[in-house]
Design a protein around this motif. Sequence first.
Motif, PDB file in Angstrom:
ATOM      1  N   SER A 190       1.076  -1.262  -0.108  1.00  0.00           N
ATOM      2  CA  SER A 190       0.011   0.190   0.227  1.00  0.00           C
ATOM      3  C   SER A 190       0.754   1.226   0.035  1.00  0.00           C
ATOM      4  O   SER A 190       2.031   1.340   0.486  1.00  0.00           O
ATOM      5  CB  SER A 190      -1.175  -0.021   1.243  1.00  0.00           C
ATOM      6  N   SER A 192       0.571   5.741   0.650  1.00  0.00           N
ATOM      7  CA  SER A 192      -0.026   7.133   1.071  1.00  0.00           C
ATOM      8  C   SER A 192      -0.405   7.760  -0.409  1.00  0.00           C
ATOM      9  O   SER A 192       0.240   7.618  -1.449  1.00  0.00           O
ATOM     10  CB  SER A 192       0.798   8.044   1.901  1.00  0.00           C
ATOM     11  N   SER A 193      -1.301   8.768  -0.138  1.00  0.00           N
ATOM     12  CA  SER A 193      -1.457   9.695  -1.276  1.00  0.00           C
ATOM     13  C   SER A 193      -1.487  11.065  -0.810  1.00  0.00           C
ATOM     14  O   SER A 193      -1.752  11.454   0.357  1.00  0.00           O
ATOM     15  CB  SER A 193      -3.102   9.533  -1.878  1.00  0.00           C
ATOM     16  N   ARG A 194      -0.925  12.035  -1.686  1.00  0.00           N
ATOM     17  CA  ARG A 194      -1.124  13.455  -1.576  1.00  0.00           C
ATOM     18  C   ARG A 194      -1.064  14.150  -2.725  1.00  0.00           C
ATOM     19  O   ARG A 194      -0.857  13.677  -3.814  1.00  0.00           O
ATOM     20  CB  ARG A 194       0.274  13.718  -0.406  1.00  0.00           C
ATOM     21  N   VAL A 249      -1.102  13.738   4.164  1.00  0.00           N
ATOM     22  CA  VAL A 249      -1.734  12.467   3.516  1.00  0.00           C
ATOM     23  C   VAL A 249      -3.061  12.531   3.942  1.00  0.00           C
ATOM     24  O   VAL A 249      -3.971  11.973   3.047  1.00  0.00           O
ATOM     25  CB  VAL A 249      -1.038  11.283   4.402  1.00  0.00           C
ATOM     26  N   SER A 250      -3.772  12.834   5.014  1.00  0.00           N
ATOM     27  CA  SER A 250      -5.302  12.802   5.333  1.00  0.00           C
ATOM     28  C   SER A 250      -5.877  13.783   4.202  1.00  0.00           C
ATOM     29  O   SER A 250      -6.956  13.203   3.757  1.00  0.00           O
ATOM     30  CB  SER A 250      -5.197  13.253   6.996  1.00  0.00           C
ATOM     31  N   ALA A 253      -5.962  11.830   0.997  1.00  0.00           N
ATOM     32  CA  ALA A 253      -6.960  10.682   1.006  1.00  0.00           C
ATOM     33  C   ALA A 253      -8.295  11.462   0.858  1.00  0.00           C
ATOM     34  O   ALA A 253      -9.200  10.681  -0.126  1.00  0.00           O
ATOM     35  CB  ALA A 253      -6.706   9.928   2.378  1.00  0.00           C
ATOM     36  N   GLU A 254      -8.526  12.395   1.615  1.00  0.00           N
ATOM     37  CA  GLU A 254      -9.892  12.928   1.478  1.00  0.00           C
ATOM     38  C   GLU A 254     -10.247  13.480   0.306  1.00  0.00           C
ATOM     39  O   GLU A 254     -11.577  13.492  -0.260  1.00  0.00           O
ATOM     40  CB  GLU A 254      -9.950  13.960   2.558  1.00  0.00           C
ATOM     41  N   LEU A 256      -8.935  12.560  -2.777  1.00  0.00           N
ATOM     42  CA  LEU A 256      -8.065  11.765  -3.637  1.00  0.00           C
ATOM     43  C   LEU A 256      -9.053  11.599  -5.162  1.00  0.00           C
ATOM     44  O   LEU A 256      -8.587  11.561  -6.244  1.00  0.00           O
ATOM     45  CB  LEU A 256      -8.029  10.265  -3.147  1.00  0.00           C
ATOM     46  N   ARG A 290      -1.187   9.943  -6.405  1.00  0.00           N
ATOM     47  CA  ARG A 290      -2.299   8.638  -6.025  1.00  0.00           C
ATOM     48  C   ARG A 290      -1.410   7.620  -5.225  1.00  0.00           C
ATOM     49  O   ARG A 290      -1.847   7.181  -4.215  1.00  0.00           O
ATOM     50  CB  ARG A 290      -3.076   8.080  -7.211  1.00  0.00           C
TER      51      ARG A 290
END
Length: 343
Positions: A190, A192-194, A249-250, A253-254, A256, A290
């Motif tokens: 997995s 993270s996304s940013r 990162v949060s 994700a929110e 994305l 992503r």
Amino acid sequence: MSRVLIVGAGLTGSLCACLLRRELANNVHIVLWDKARGAGGRMATSRSTNDSVCTADLGAQYITATPYYFQKHQSFYEELLTHNILKPLTATVEGMLIKEEGSLNFVSPCGVSSIVRHYLKESAAEVFYNYHVTHINLKNNKWEVYRKGSILEYFDAVVLTMPVPQILHLQGNFLQLIDETQKLKLEAGSYSSRYALGLFYKAGVQIDVPWAVKYITNNPCIRFISIDNKKRNLDLSSAEPAVVVHTSVSFGAEHLEKAKEDVEPLILEELEKVLPGLPKPSSTKCQKWRYSQVTQPVQDCPGQMTLHEEPLLVCGGDGFTHSSFDGCIKSALRVLEVLKSNL
Ligand SMILES: Cc1cc2nc3c(=O)[nH]c(=O)nc-3n(C[C@H](O)[C@H](O)[C@H](O)COP(=O)(O)OP(=O)(O)OC[C@H]3O[C@@H](n4cnc5c(N)ncnc54)[C@H](O)[C@@H]3O)c2cc1C
């Protein structure tokens, strides 16, 4: 002579190509395809649309070498330092977490993608951009590889270096050849996304802050800001300034699944709160990562996973180690071992 396709012109793919050339020069024909318009992958350096001299690193920012890796990968560091592709990071960084006592930090004066471009040049590989691989089939003991536009080519070995979920998105009969345990391990990897936002300015514009790089801890959207030319120690009087913002990162994700055009104004609004009065840029570039950094590497296959032996299909990249310069070197070295014993 074996025809080897490396998919991905990021750090892992370019280094695999370079090492393969150095070790097996006369026995391989190396071809490299990337779906992007240029080299770098997540070591991306973007240019301002108004002024091609003004650049910003939108992905990786600087290279941190722990004492262990600085020694283990000494020849790689020496090569890049000798060519001035890496230089010590001397600019002021506020709020950096010290990963390990004695670690050294380096920047790329010409942008972080210059590391990748160096390895591509050394590899003398045939490199094609805007080549998006869609299907891989095993046919007559060769790999039949399709790219968007439905043109196919045959290869004796294929190396996949994209983020692991993108490997699983590929189609073709190779997927049926992977055993279930391998598939489960790949699916468990997995990232993270940013988002990253680059703000490009005309020469002479002053970005008046006492630091070059700052980690932000009290904002829900913004995690990191770099005054990119200052970070790279460029001549501040003549350089075109560029500011790079990384979101948390949060926040990534929110937002994305939103269009980056809709996310950019949200980042700019928060930036105004963190740096009030920041001059208006002449152009901007918003990048959605992503698959940003590895949060869970693929288990029990350090550096690479061999999906098929003959003909060889192997995957590598930071998904099999960790998201850093050293993680990619480690993976490229393991992929090289497999290629050498197979070709
Ligand atoms: C925001 C951010 C900040 C980071 N900060 C740092 C840092 O400060 N220091 C550090 O050391 N590392 C950092 N990293 C991590 C580092 O950038 C990565 O570990 C490294 O770049 C991964 O390289 P790679 O070659 O394995 O993968 P990638 O760079 O992702 O390369 C894979 C390539 O494959 C191509 N591709 C994908 N699918 C296809 C397809 N179907 N067909 C053809 N081509 C395809 C992609 O276009 C891409 O170019 C950061 C990453 C991000 C995103």
